[in-house]
Write a protein that holds these residues in place. Structure first.
Motif, PDB file in Angstrom:
ATOM      1  N   THR A  46       0.831  -1.195   0.000  1.00  0.00           N
ATOM      2  CA  THR A  46       0.000   0.000   0.000  1.00  0.00           C
ATOM      3  C   THR A  46       0.870   1.252   0.000  1.00  0.00           C
ATOM      4  N   ASP A  47       2.058   1.176   0.576  1.00  0.00           N
ATOM      5  CA  ASP A  47       3.066   2.240   0.535  1.00  0.00           C
ATOM      6  C   ASP A  47       4.391   1.621   0.978  1.00  0.00           C
ATOM      7  N   ASP A  52      -0.677  -5.358   2.548  1.00  0.00           N
ATOM      8  CA  ASP A  52      -1.916  -6.003   2.966  1.00  0.00           C
ATOM      9  C   ASP A  52      -1.967  -7.436   2.470  1.00  0.00           C
ATOM     10  N   LEU A  53      -2.398  -8.319   3.340  1.00  0.00           N
ATOM     11  CA  LEU A  53      -2.689  -9.702   2.993  1.00  0.00           C
ATOM     12  C   LEU A  53      -4.206  -9.779   2.895  1.00  0.00           C
ATOM     13  N   THR A  54      -4.718  -9.990   1.684  1.00  0.00           N
ATOM     14  CA  THR A  54      -6.157  -9.974   1.455  1.00  0.00           C
ATOM     15  C   THR A  54      -6.616 -11.260   0.786  1.00  0.00           C
ATOM     16  N   LYS A  55      -7.884 -11.587   1.006  1.00  0.00           N
ATOM     17  CA  LYS A  55      -8.503 -12.696   0.276  1.00  0.00           C
ATOM     18  C   LYS A  55      -8.615 -12.285  -1.183  1.00  0.00           C
ATOM     19  N   PRO A  56      -8.763 -13.244  -2.099  1.00  0.00           N
ATOM     20  CA  PRO A  56      -8.970 -12.862  -3.502  1.00  0.00           C
ATOM     21  C   PRO A  56     -10.180 -11.938  -3.699  1.00  0.00           C
ATOM     22  N   ARG A  63      -2.873  -6.625   7.975  1.00  0.00           N
ATOM     23  CA  ARG A  63      -2.035  -5.531   7.474  1.00  0.00           C
ATOM     24  C   ARG A  63      -0.684  -5.667   8.157  1.00  0.00           C
ATOM     25  N   ILE A  64       0.374  -5.614   7.367  1.00  0.00           N
ATOM     26  CA  ILE A  64       1.737  -5.729   7.880  1.00  0.00           C
ATOM     27  C   ILE A  64       2.374  -4.351   7.795  1.00  0.00           C
ATOM     28  N   GLU A  65       2.800  -3.855   8.959  1.00  0.00           N
ATOM     29  CA  GLU A  65       3.417  -2.530   9.032  1.00  0.00           C
ATOM     30  C   GLU A  65       4.890  -2.701   9.368  1.00  0.00           C
ATOM     31  N   LYS A  66       5.749  -2.115   8.561  1.00  0.00           N
ATOM     32  CA  LYS A  66       7.183  -2.160   8.815  1.00  0.00           C
ATOM     33  C   LYS A  66       7.534  -0.989   9.723  1.00  0.00           C
ATOM     34  N   LEU A  67       8.047  -1.296  10.923  1.00  0.00           N
ATOM     35  CA  LEU A  67       8.332  -0.272  11.931  1.00  0.00           C
ATOM     36  C   LEU A  67       9.791   0.165  11.949  1.00  0.00           C
ATOM     37  N   GLY A  68      10.640  -0.561  11.326  1.00  0.00           N
ATOM     38  CA  GLY A  68      12.068  -0.257  11.300  1.00  0.00           C
ATOM     39  C   GLY A  68      12.720  -1.165  10.275  1.00  0.00           C
ATOM     40  N   SER A  69      14.033  -1.282  10.329  1.00  0.00           N
ATOM     41  CA  SER A  69      14.717  -2.100   9.332  1.00  0.00           C
ATOM     42  C   SER A  69      14.338  -3.575   9.418  1.00  0.00           C
ATOM     43  N   ALA A  70      13.975  -4.046  10.609  1.00  0.00           N
ATOM     44  CA  ALA A  70      13.640  -5.464  10.749  1.00  0.00           C
ATOM     45  C   ALA A  70      12.600  -5.695  11.845  1.00  0.00           C
TER      46      ALA A  70
END
Length: 188
Positions: A46-47, A52-56, A63-70
């Protein structure tokens, strides 16, 4: 009869969808499917910090949010945190520390060379006695010409759907660590 969701099965495949070498690809980053190949979900960016992990059908699963490098945080469609994953140390893909919605801590650890398999355990595999393996993630290249990867995720029947959700989302994170957004197709 309804198809099972990606968190109800003991084994799923998370992989980069096949694409043409010659055309610009605009589809999902990853697909989650049954071992037989039936699509269960898609992963789309999304950015720069969310996917986003969505059904077909388009329904949001995680929703997976990246908060830092890992470091990653997983939320449901209502915005509630349903899990986390993170890596420490120089080699970010050696071990991911997971935490499920109920607070259960799990580790997804690569037990050395070769770099094709990670074990899911509740305690550090380097400690004695050796922990019980609750699952495995095996990576392979499905198209060596353009370097497409797939991850076969096998999970113990003792894991419930919310724990499996954390494991599947963590495999997406593992892929993001191995192949950051905008990087080449070569694995890290």
């Amino acid at each position: 009869m309804t198809e099972p969701g990606p968190f109800e099965l003991e084994a799923v495949v998370v992989g980069q969808p096949k694409r043409s070498w010659w055309r610009r690809y605009t589809g999902p980053v990853l697909a989650v499917s049954t071992v037989e190949g039936t699509p269960l979900a898609w992963v789309t960016y999304t950015d720069d910090t969310h996917c986003d992990l969505t059904k077909p059908s388009g329904e949001l699963l995680v929703r997976i949010e990246k908060l830092g490098s890992a470091k990653f945080r997983f939320t449901d469609d209502a915005g509630r945190e349903v899990g986390t994953a993170g890596a420490r140390g120089f080699i970010k893909t050696r071990q991911l520390s997971l935490q499920t919605e109920q607070g259960r801590r799990l580790l997804l650890t690569r037990p050395g060379s070769p770099f094709v398999q990670w074990h899911l355990t509740q305690t550090d595999p380097d400690e004695s006695p050796a922990p019980e393996i609750l699952g495995r993630v095996t990576v392979s290249t499905i198209d060596s010409w353009i370097g497409l990867q797939q991850y076969v995720v096998e999970m113990d029947p003792c894991l419930d759907a919310s724990q499996r959700r954390t494991v599947v989302a963590s495999v997406v994170c593992l892929h993001l660590l191995r192949r950051p957004l905008g990087a080449s197709t070569a694995p890290a």
